[in-house]
Design an enzyme around this catalytic site. Sequence first.
Site, PDB file in Angstrom:
ATOM      1  N   PHE A 140       0.853  -1.190   0.000  1.00  0.00           N
ATOM      2  CA  PHE A 140       0.000   0.000   0.000  1.00  0.00           C
ATOM      3  C   PHE A 140       0.882   1.231   0.000  1.00  0.00           C
ATOM      4  O   PHE A 140       1.629   1.475   0.947  1.00  0.00           O
ATOM      5  CB  PHE A 140      -0.960   0.057   1.201  1.00  0.00           C
ATOM      6  CG  PHE A 140      -1.872   1.247   1.093  1.00  0.00           C
ATOM      7  CD1 PHE A 140      -3.018   1.199   0.306  1.00  0.00           C
ATOM      8  CD2 PHE A 140      -1.551   2.457   1.706  1.00  0.00           C
ATOM      9  CE1 PHE A 140      -3.831   2.316   0.159  1.00  0.00           C
ATOM     10  CE2 PHE A 140      -2.367   3.580   1.546  1.00  0.00           C
ATOM     11  CZ  PHE A 140      -3.508   3.500   0.779  1.00  0.00           C
ATOM     12  N   ASP A 225       9.184   2.865   2.192  1.00  0.00           N
ATOM     13  CA  ASP A 225       7.986   3.652   2.493  1.00  0.00           C
ATOM     14  C   ASP A 225       7.692   3.475   3.980  1.00  0.00           C
ATOM     15  O   ASP A 225       7.144   2.459   4.408  1.00  0.00           O
ATOM     16  CB  ASP A 225       6.811   3.186   1.630  1.00  0.00           C
ATOM     17  CG  ASP A 225       5.548   4.021   1.886  1.00  0.00           C
ATOM     18  OD1 ASP A 225       5.540   4.796   2.869  1.00  0.00           O
ATOM     19  OD2 ASP A 225       4.576   3.887   1.110  1.00  0.00           O
ATOM     20  N   LYS A 254       2.075  10.943   7.483  1.00  0.00           N
ATOM     21  CA  LYS A 254       1.211  10.645   8.628  1.00  0.00           C
ATOM     22  C   LYS A 254       1.627  11.376   9.910  1.00  0.00           C
ATOM     23  O   LYS A 254       1.362  12.554  10.034  1.00  0.00           O
ATOM     24  CB  LYS A 254       1.116   9.133   8.807  1.00  0.00           C
ATOM     25  CG  LYS A 254       0.431   8.489   7.592  1.00  0.00           C
ATOM     26  CD  LYS A 254      -0.298   7.212   7.843  1.00  0.00           C
ATOM     27  CE  LYS A 254      -1.268   6.946   6.697  1.00  0.00           C
ATOM     28  NZ  LYS A 254      -0.947   5.775   5.900  1.00  0.00           N
TER      29      LYS A 254
END
Length: 399
Positions: A140, A225, A254
């Site tokens: 993802f 990531d 985030k």
Amino acid sequence: MRTEDFIRLEETYGAHNYHPLDVVLSEGKGVWVWDVEGNRYLDCLSAYSALNQGHRHPRIVDVMIAQAQKLTLTSRAFRNDQLPLLEKELCELSGHDMMLPMNTGAEAVETALKAARLWGYQVKGIPANQAEIIVCDHNFHGRTISIITFSTEPLYRDGFGPFTPGFKVIPFGDAGALEKAITPHTAAFMVEPIQGEAGVIVPPEGYLREVREICDRHTVLMIADEIQSGLGRAGKLFACDWENVQPDMITIGKALSGGMLPVSAVVGTREVLGLFKPGSHGSTFGGSPMACAVAREALNVIVDENLPQRAHELGAYFVEQLWEINSPYVKEVRGKGLLIGVELNDEGGDARPFCEALRERGILAKETHRNVIRFAPPLIITQEELDWALVHIREVLRS
Ligand SMILES: *Cc1c(COP(=O)(O)O)cnc(C)c1O
């Protein structure tokens, strides 16, 4: 207005691209949130790890308010007095040479992909428009068209083609597969050190080290990531630190703003990020004084409150206690730090009803990948709060 009224409005006027739990939140503080009826919940999702510092951390709120009263946005047409400081601080913290600020995680990923292609052509000498980037199945990395091009989740892709060429998908956790997939046209390999959305999948011990070694041997960039696994969540500042691996680029997002506003970045080597020239990439809001001031304090809180170490210790305790519940519905408890997945067995079935039952008892957790309950509370959580949660989790997993 009550819960049903808000839900009705959202169902009528909002595109249905999410299936949220039917709780309408209006307040948050630390690890707790409150709904419009006044019910209190323990937040065990942390907005997919964007709230590692907890809701409305007072230090970050103070900086945000002060910055809002001074200067919020300049665009990169002019310089501001916050971006250079964030650049220096984030580079020192991550051990990298340079950083490039963006807003959302997907934009940081796109930036890393663009940087990898530039490097492939200008440094590695890949013929024009032939660069390949290798990624893992069940990844993802976000929702742009290029990123969903290499998703292996049909729901994320169906109906959104045509897609972007230049990507190759290999199994996650299999270093041999990486070595086989590399060609002279390979610019980079991008990987999540822990796959969050796939259901908290931790690769075999030594995988990241092997990946680093293979990338070095074939002159291929390693991109980690760490948008979800980084900034303390997995028990280290970055999950790659568990194997002492330094990628060529790391995407961060985030929790970089402590949940205040979208702030993301790529950090990396000068050899790669130094290739961008004025005009070759950009973002109106990326690097705004508001974003940078907030990010600087969000990082300070992670360091000052020792959040990676907290996540490590409390996460180990939480995993052990979850195993001890000995639920007939649980196949496996796994994770690192406070990024924890509880996978249900066939008898357990779907995770959604368990999440609904937890909500009834004042715990907000979200299913991921149908049969996994993810527990990822803010890293400021105390052991007492975890113990309170465990009482309820125990009853839900046993009933
Ligand atoms: C959430 C996430 C993204 C995308 O971030 P957005 O801010 O939603 O665009 C990318 N990669 C990983 C690993 C993520 O968890």
